[in-house]
Enzyme design. Structure first.
Site, PDB file in Angstrom:
ATOM      1  CG  ASP A  23      79.333 -15.533  -8.375  1.00  0.00           C
ATOM      2  OD1 ASP A  23      79.994 -16.482  -7.923  1.00  0.00           O
ATOM      3  OD2 ASP A  23      78.110 -15.421  -8.219  1.00  0.00           O
ATOM      4  N   GLY A  66      73.067 -18.040  -9.458  1.00  0.00           N
ATOM      5  CA  GLY A  66      71.673 -18.450  -9.561  1.00  0.00           C
ATOM      6  C   GLY A  66      70.698 -17.303  -9.665  1.00  0.00           C
ATOM      7  CB  SER A 114      72.572 -15.849  -2.923  1.00  0.00           C
ATOM      8  OG  SER A 114      73.713 -16.382  -3.574  1.00  0.00           O
ATOM      9  N   GLY A 115      71.288 -17.846  -5.455  1.00  0.00           N
ATOM     10  CA  GLY A 115      71.157 -19.213  -5.932  1.00  0.00           C
ATOM     11  C   GLY A 115      72.332 -20.099  -5.572  1.00  0.00           C
TER      12      GLY A 115
END
Length: 292
Positions: free
Chosen positions: A201, A206, A25-26
């Site tokens: 989100d 990312g 997860s960025g």
């Protein structure tokens, strides 16, 4: 967590709502880097600190720009992203919506990517409820009708969705796009319309940006080394770039992928202590019907 790879300073597990555990997860990576440096868990060097983290999906190289004890930017090299030809322009049939064109790409999670104008919608916070509803419906339909799996490790999908507007060149000539990422927060039941919902989100995402860049590169719209600015639904943005192509998997089963970088910034908003009292009747928390 203590890393299993000696090249990593720490390892970390990303735990999201509804029992979702992404490979990468960025946004969370940028947050972890910021917390580690600003709390002193990893020594900060100004103006640049470089180290590696171990995500579930593999080793992540990190470069943090630092000034006066603050992390002002984080750039990380993501795990390989890819978008196979057989997973592009997939038509899925969605109850009450009809046929919808979907591209499926991996950027740390398996993303169903949908052009929002195909739904006669736009990336507008005022449309949040409807974006959640149709996004979750499309994602579940895509998972049922066109399931995918990672060629290297056991990870199936699609498990998340990007709604995106057409790309354009900003005033500096940078390829730019707007998006919102629809995230699951319940188990959708086609027989219960009240479950046709989700959440959005806050960030541009990312891993979602990595997946979109893999799709754009596969379509010939984004070159290696070209920056891509991705703007989320509340206006925050990440800047991505594809470093190089790579192979994902081995032998005849290998597919072409790309190595993305993502750049962004995070802020520490809270330092807290979590306590569990042995007499607490709900030490693991609780849920109430269709509220959570």
């Amino acid at each position: 967590l203590p890393p299993t790879d000696p090249k990593a300073a720490y390892s970390y597990v990303i735990a999201e709502q509804n029992k979702v555990y992404p490979a990468v997860s960025g946004h969370n990576t940028i947050c972890v880097v910021t917390a580690l440096l600003e709390t002193g868990m990893v020594p900060m060097e100004e103006p640049t600190t470089k180290f590696s983290l171990e995500a579930p999906g593999g080793l992540i190289g990190v470069t943090a720009t630092c000034k006066n004890g603050k992390v002002t930017n984080v750039t990380f090299e993501n795990a390989p992203a890819f978008c196979e030809a057989s997973h592009r322009d997939v038509i899925v049939s969605v109850p009450t919506l009809g046929d919808v064109r979907v591209d499926i790409a991996f950027g740390g999670m398996h993303y169903a990517i949908v052009d929002v104008q195909d739904l006669n919608l736009s990336i507008d916070p005022k449309l949040g409820r409807e974006l959640c509803r149709v996004g979750e419906m499309i994602k579940v339909a895509a998972r049922e009708q066109h399931p995918v799996s990672h060629p290297v490790f056991d990870y199936t999908g699609p498990d998340i969705l990007v709604l995106r507007e057409p790309t354009y060149r900003d005033e500096e000539g940078v390829l730019t796009g707007r998006n919102t990422v629809v995230m699951t927060n319940n188990d959708l039941d086609w027989n219960r319309p009240e479950t046709w919902t989700a959440m959005l989100d806050r960030s541009p995402c990312g891993s979602g940006t990595s997946a979109v860049m893999a799709l754009l590169h596969a379509r010939g719209e984004l070159k290696i080394g070209e920056p891509f600015k991705h703007i989320g639904i509340v206006g925050a943005h990440f800047v991505g770039e594809l470093l190089r192509t790579t192979s994902v998997g081995e032998g005849e089963a290998a597919i072409q992928g790309v190595i993305p970088t993502i750049s962004g910034q995070a802020w520490i908003t809270q330092l807290c202590t979590v306590l569990v009292d042995p007499s607490d009747p709900f030490p693991r928390g609780y849920t109430v019907g269709d509220i959570w």
